[in-house]
Design a protein around this motif. Structure first.
Motif, PDB file in Angstrom:
ATOM      1  N   SER A 317       0.819  -1.197   0.000  1.00  0.00           N
ATOM      2  CA  SER A 317       0.000   0.000   0.000  1.00  0.00           C
ATOM      3  C   SER A 317       0.862   1.260   0.000  1.00  0.00           C
ATOM      4  CB  SER A 317      -0.928   0.005   1.218  1.00  0.00           C
ATOM      5  OG  SER A 317      -1.682   1.186   1.287  1.00  0.00           O
ATOM      6  N   GLN A 318       1.956   1.249   0.778  1.00  0.00           N
ATOM      7  CA  GLN A 318       2.863   2.395   0.801  1.00  0.00           C
ATOM      8  C   GLN A 318       3.486   2.640  -0.585  1.00  0.00           C
ATOM      9  OE1 GLN A 318       5.194   0.813   4.223  1.00  0.00           O
ATOM     10  NE2 GLN A 318       5.093   2.917   4.989  1.00  0.00           N
ATOM     11  N   ILE A 319       3.918   1.564  -1.240  1.00  0.00           N
ATOM     12  CA  ILE A 319       4.544   1.715  -2.555  1.00  0.00           C
ATOM     13  C   ILE A 319       3.539   2.259  -3.563  1.00  0.00           C
ATOM     14  CG2 ILE A 319       5.658   0.495  -4.463  1.00  0.00           C
ATOM     15  CD1 ILE A 319       6.712  -1.488  -2.343  1.00  0.00           C
ATOM     16  N   ALA A 320       2.309   1.744  -3.513  1.00  0.00           N
ATOM     17  CA  ALA A 320       1.275   2.236  -4.425  1.00  0.00           C
ATOM     18  C   ALA A 320       1.079   3.738  -4.232  1.00  0.00           C
ATOM     19  CB  ALA A 320      -0.029   1.487  -4.189  1.00  0.00           C
ATOM     20  N   TYR A 321       1.079   4.180  -2.962  1.00  0.00           N
ATOM     21  CA  TYR A 321       0.953   5.612  -2.713  1.00  0.00           C
ATOM     22  C   TYR A 321       2.160   6.369  -3.272  1.00  0.00           C
ATOM     23  CZ  TYR A 321       1.090  10.129  -0.481  1.00  0.00           C
ATOM     24  OH  TYR A 321       1.183  11.478  -0.276  1.00  0.00           O
ATOM     25  N   MET A 322       3.371   5.837  -3.050  1.00  0.00           N
ATOM     26  CA  MET A 322       4.559   6.542  -3.527  1.00  0.00           C
ATOM     27  C   MET A 322       4.590   6.628  -5.051  1.00  0.00           C
ATOM     28  SD  MET A 322       7.680   5.663  -0.871  1.00  0.00           S
ATOM     29  CE  MET A 322       7.477   3.886  -0.682  1.00  0.00           C
ATOM     30  N   ILE A 323       3.966   5.690  -5.732  1.00  0.00           N
ATOM     31  CA  ILE A 323       3.855   5.776  -7.188  1.00  0.00           C
ATOM     32  C   ILE A 323       2.835   6.842  -7.578  1.00  0.00           C
ATOM     33  CG2 ILE A 323       3.055   4.555  -9.258  1.00  0.00           C
ATOM     34  CD1 ILE A 323       4.160   1.964  -7.916  1.00  0.00           C
ATOM     35  N   ALA A 324       1.643   6.770  -7.004  1.00  0.00           N
ATOM     36  CA  ALA A 324       0.516   7.565  -7.483  1.00  0.00           C
ATOM     37  C   ALA A 324       0.413   8.933  -6.828  1.00  0.00           C
ATOM     38  CB  ALA A 324      -0.786   6.796  -7.266  1.00  0.00           C
ATOM     39  N   GLY A 325       0.825   9.050  -5.567  1.00  0.00           N
ATOM     40  CA  GLY A 325       0.758  10.336  -4.892  1.00  0.00           C
ATOM     41  C   GLY A 325      -0.603  10.651  -4.309  1.00  0.00           C
ATOM     42  N   GLY A 348     -12.297  -1.146   4.024  1.00  0.00           N
ATOM     43  CA  GLY A 348     -11.237  -1.280   3.026  1.00  0.00           C
ATOM     44  C   GLY A 348      -9.919  -0.704   3.512  1.00  0.00           C
ATOM     45  N   THR A 349      -8.838  -1.202   2.926  1.00  0.00           N
ATOM     46  CA  THR A 349      -7.498  -0.705   3.234  1.00  0.00           C
ATOM     47  C   THR A 349      -7.217   0.548   2.418  1.00  0.00           C
ATOM     48  OG1 THR A 349      -6.766  -2.989   3.482  1.00  0.00           O
ATOM     49  CG2 THR A 349      -5.056  -1.311   3.272  1.00  0.00           C
ATOM     50  N   PRO A 350      -6.821   1.647   3.047  1.00  0.00           N
ATOM     51  CA  PRO A 350      -6.485   2.849   2.287  1.00  0.00           C
ATOM     52  C   PRO A 350      -5.078   2.764   1.711  1.00  0.00           C
ATOM     53  CG  PRO A 350      -6.175   3.263   4.611  1.00  0.00           C
ATOM     54  CD  PRO A 350      -6.720   1.860   4.501  1.00  0.00           C
ATOM     55  N   PHE A 351      -4.718   3.728   0.926  1.00  0.00           N
ATOM     56  CA  PHE A 351      -3.335   3.884   0.481  1.00  0.00           C
ATOM     57  C   PHE A 351      -2.573   4.576   1.611  1.00  0.00           C
ATOM     58  CE2 PHE A 351      -5.672   3.454  -3.431  1.00  0.00           C
ATOM     59  CZ  PHE A 351      -4.811   2.774  -4.279  1.00  0.00           C
ATOM     60  N   TYR A 352      -1.571   3.910   2.142  1.00  0.00           N
ATOM     61  CA  TYR A 352      -0.836   4.456   3.281  1.00  0.00           C
ATOM     62  C   TYR A 352       0.144   5.523   2.805  1.00  0.00           C
ATOM     63  CZ  TYR A 352      -2.642   0.621   6.123  1.00  0.00           C
ATOM     64  OH  TYR A 352      -3.458  -0.255   6.794  1.00  0.00           O
ATOM     65  N   ASP A 353       0.028   6.714   3.365  1.00  0.00           N
ATOM     66  CA  ASP A 353       0.816   7.847   2.890  1.00  0.00           C
ATOM     67  C   ASP A 353       1.939   8.246   3.839  1.00  0.00           C
ATOM     68  OD1 ASP A 353      -0.671   8.888   4.955  1.00  0.00           O
ATOM     69  OD2 ASP A 353      -1.574  10.515   3.790  1.00  0.00           O
ATOM     70  N   LEU A 368       5.419  10.098   3.052  1.00  0.00           N
ATOM     71  CA  LEU A 368       6.165   9.385   2.032  1.00  0.00           C
ATOM     72  C   LEU A 368       6.352  10.265   0.802  1.00  0.00           C
ATOM     73  CD1 LEU A 368       4.417   5.891   2.237  1.00  0.00           C
ATOM     74  CD2 LEU A 368       6.629   6.541   3.214  1.00  0.00           C
ATOM     75  N   PRO A 369       7.505  10.137   0.128  1.00  0.00           N
ATOM     76  CA  PRO A 369       7.721  10.901  -1.108  1.00  0.00           C
ATOM     77  C   PRO A 369       6.978  10.270  -2.273  1.00  0.00           C
ATOM     78  CG  PRO A 369       9.595   9.481  -0.698  1.00  0.00           C
ATOM     79  CD  PRO A 369       8.676   9.311   0.479  1.00  0.00           C
ATOM     80  N   SER A 370       6.646  11.088  -3.268  1.00  0.00           N
ATOM     81  CA  SER A 370       5.978  10.552  -4.458  1.00  0.00           C
ATOM     82  C   SER A 370       6.221  11.448  -5.658  1.00  0.00           C
ATOM     83  CB  SER A 370       4.465  10.430  -4.235  1.00  0.00           C
ATOM     84  OG  SER A 370       3.812  10.075  -5.445  1.00  0.00           O
ATOM     85  N   ILE A 392      -0.207  -4.163  -8.331  1.00  0.00           N
ATOM     86  CA  ILE A 392      -0.706  -3.989  -9.700  1.00  0.00           C
ATOM     87  C   ILE A 392      -2.202  -3.725  -9.690  1.00  0.00           C
ATOM     88  CG2 ILE A 392      -1.075  -5.166 -11.909  1.00  0.00           C
ATOM     89  CD1 ILE A 392       1.553  -6.734 -11.298  1.00  0.00           C
ATOM     90  N   ASN A 393      -2.953  -4.564  -8.983  1.00  0.00           N
ATOM     91  CA  ASN A 393      -4.411  -4.477  -8.996  1.00  0.00           C
ATOM     92  C   ASN A 393      -4.902  -3.180  -8.372  1.00  0.00           C
ATOM     93  OD1 ASN A 393      -6.889  -5.785  -9.727  1.00  0.00           O
ATOM     94  ND2 ASN A 393      -7.264  -6.184  -7.558  1.00  0.00           N
ATOM     95  N   SER A 394      -4.249  -2.743  -7.295  1.00  0.00           N
ATOM     96  CA  SER A 394      -4.698  -1.521  -6.627  1.00  0.00           C
ATOM     97  C   SER A 394      -4.510  -0.301  -7.527  1.00  0.00           C
ATOM     98  CB  SER A 394      -3.934  -1.326  -5.322  1.00  0.00           C
ATOM     99  OG  SER A 394      -2.579  -0.943  -5.547  1.00  0.00           O
TER     100      SER A 394
END
Length: 537
Positions: A317-325, A348-353, A368-370, A392-394
């Motif tokens: 979830s952290q990585i997904a946030y760092m990709i998308a912002g 639901g699980t949020p995107f951890y920032d 987290l940086p993004s 990928i799915n998120s």
């Protein structure tokens, strides 16, 4: 290797913990609880019996063991709960626990437990349904010794040489190829290059021997768990040069983030990193990598997940946030867990920032940086599994464009909470993870295609793994294809296709196959223990 072969022989890949949303891909949730046993425990019958279609609460049979453990659990410090029971009480617990928690409980046959041993009875307590491609829907039913499981999860390091092997063929003529080595490991210090093929161990013909004693010796050398053990490996490099090294097994710390780089291309600056496992020690390296991508103003990022079997869902979830912002993830769901009809679905699980203190299970105040990307490239293989697939799915669920370069992923949208009973830890599928669009049906994996039609097809290019070039090299086939796609918005007309590895059947009726490690399980459970019973607040 065919997808059918892959699905049949994948080892268990799932380990999910409660409260924190950390587990391997397909699992997690904001304070997601484990499926609960009934809160009351009626007194157990003195002579339990099996009646088809009638399920007593699992608490009637829990810890009633044919061979009860005594004393104190060395890992928890608590007295073992075991009481005298029988093989039948253990099987009746498995039956009721499955009926209470298994995702597809209504698809499990209710066979007479008296006709099975305990392990065989558990093995058949699952659905026999198949996916659209004809593969078994449940490929992740697994059990192992609780002592072994605890030993794995309670150890932050492992003993070995620091080699990640590609097991091409386990039976003669065998083939084992170096994928990569861990930095500062015995293998790295000896200069073992990617693509080197193993020929002999301690003078034994690794490729051709079918002698039982020699195979035992090969297994002992390859999987040495004893620090200080010394063995000689003779290999041939990808350029056909002989290489002989003497390696001493030692405690090796994993370096999950490797080869971070930024390339200047015709499409702009592109960031790259090799990411091998979703384990908590990866967090500093991931944050550092993404901070570099921000500082260098990259326009695209390539994440190499070809050997990543999964791990902590919170990290995914952290990585997904760092990709998308923040703008693309604000108030969006990273993943939602779906349980069976007997269990309420958690939030639901949020995107951890924020950065997470994985020791204490809490967020820190560090954001987290993004680089806030609308597109990301994922390098994949059949070994890309679980938390990698949740990533990928998120992203697909919030319309971040994912470009998949490599091969079809392993296909694991499911999760479970490991359960000990009478000295065995059992894993049975208890929930499925879906993205913000409600999609989670990727049991056959995500496949790269030029023009996606179905939701488990992802825009991208099919490219064979390239062992002739180092990981992170712009000449390596998967990375070079990703850069080409970034520059041209399409796959090369003739994609780089190194010679395919001829992976052969690992089942040897004569018992002369070398052991196969459990890389998915290792990747998933390593460090997950640190989050058990702790919530991210």
């Amino acid at each position: 290797m065919s997808h059918k072969f892959k699905k049949t022989f994948l080892p268990l890949m799932g380990l999910f913990f409660t409260s924190l949303l950390v587990g391997c891909g397909g699992g997690g949730g904001n304070s997601s609880p484990a499926p609960q046993r009934p809160s009351t425990s009626p007194p157990p019958p003195s002579q339990p019996t099996w009646t088809a279609g009638v399920y007593a609460p699992s608490n009637q049979f829990v810890a009633r063991c044919e061979a009860p453990r005594s004393g104190t659990d060395p890992f928890t410090g608590e007295v073992f709960p075991d009481r005298a029971g029988s093989a039948l009480t253990e099987k009746l617990w498995l039956r009721s626990w499955t009926n209470e928690t298994y995702l597809w409980f209504d698809e499990v046959p209710d066979n007479n437990p008296n006709n099975f041993s305990i392990p065989d009875y558990f093995d058949q307590l699952k659905t026999d349904a198949v996916t659209a491609s004809g593969e078994l829907k449940d490929n992740f039913h697994f059990s192992q010794s609780t002592a072994e499981y605890n030993q794995r999860t309670q150890s932050g390091t492992s003993s070995g040489y620091g080699i990640s092997w590609e097991f091409v063929a386990n039976t003669a003529p065998r083939e084992l190829i170096v994928r990569y080595t861990e930095p500062n490991s015995p293998a790295a210090r000896a200069g073992l290059p990617r693509g080197a093929s193993l020929k002999r161990i301690d003078g034994i013909d690794f490729v051709n021997t079918n002698d039982g004693d020699e195979i035992d010796a090969i297994n002992a050398a390859l999987f040495s768990g004893d620090p200080g053990a010394v063995h000689t490996f003779e290999l041939v490099t990808a350029s056909n040069e002989p290489l002989s090294v003497e390696l001493t097994s030692t405690v090796v710390a994993l370096s999950p983030v490797q080869n971070v780089n930024v390339f200047d291309t015709a499409a702009g600056r592109i960031g790259y990193m090799q990411f091998n496992s979703f384990i908590s020690p990866a967090q500093p390296g991931l944050i550092s990598a993404f901070q570099r991508f921000v500082d260098d103003t990259v326009t695209d990022v390539i994440i190499d997940l070809r050997y990543n079997g999964g791990g902590l869902l919170a990290l995914s979830s952290q990585i997904a946030y760092m990709i998308a912002g923040p703008n693309q993830t604000n108030n969006r769901i990273f993943e939602q867990l779906v349980y069976n009809s007997k269990t309420a679905n958690p939030p639901g699980t949020p995107f951890y920032d924020r950065e997470i203190d994985y020791v204490n299970g809490v967020f820190t105040s560090n954001d987290l940086p993004s680089p806030e990307l609308a597109r990301v490239f994922i390098l994949s293989s059949e070994n890309t599994c679980s938390a990698s697939e949740s990533l990928i799915n998120s992203l697909l669920g919030i319309d971040v464009e994912v470009v998949l370069i490599g091969d079809t992923t392993c296909g694991k949208p499911f999760g479970f909470v490991p359960e000990d009973n009478c000295g065995t830890t059992y894993f049975t599928i208890q929930f499925q993870g879906v993205n913000a669009k409600g999609f989670g049906e990727f049991s056959d994996g995500f496949s790269p295609v030029a023009s996606p039609v179905f939701q488990d097809q992802v825009l991208g290019c099919t490219v064979a793994d390239d062992f002739s070039n180092p990981l992170g090299s712009v000449d390596e086939a998967l990375l070079s294809t990703a850069i080409y796609f970034a520059e041209n918005n399409e796959c090369p007309s003739i994609a780089p296709q190194p010679a395919s590895l001829n992976k052969r059947d690992r089942n040897d009726p004569d018992g002369r196959a070398i052991r196969t490690p459990n890389p998915y399980l290792d990747a998933i459970i390593n460090e997950d223990r640190s989050m058990m019973g702790k919530g991210v607040n």
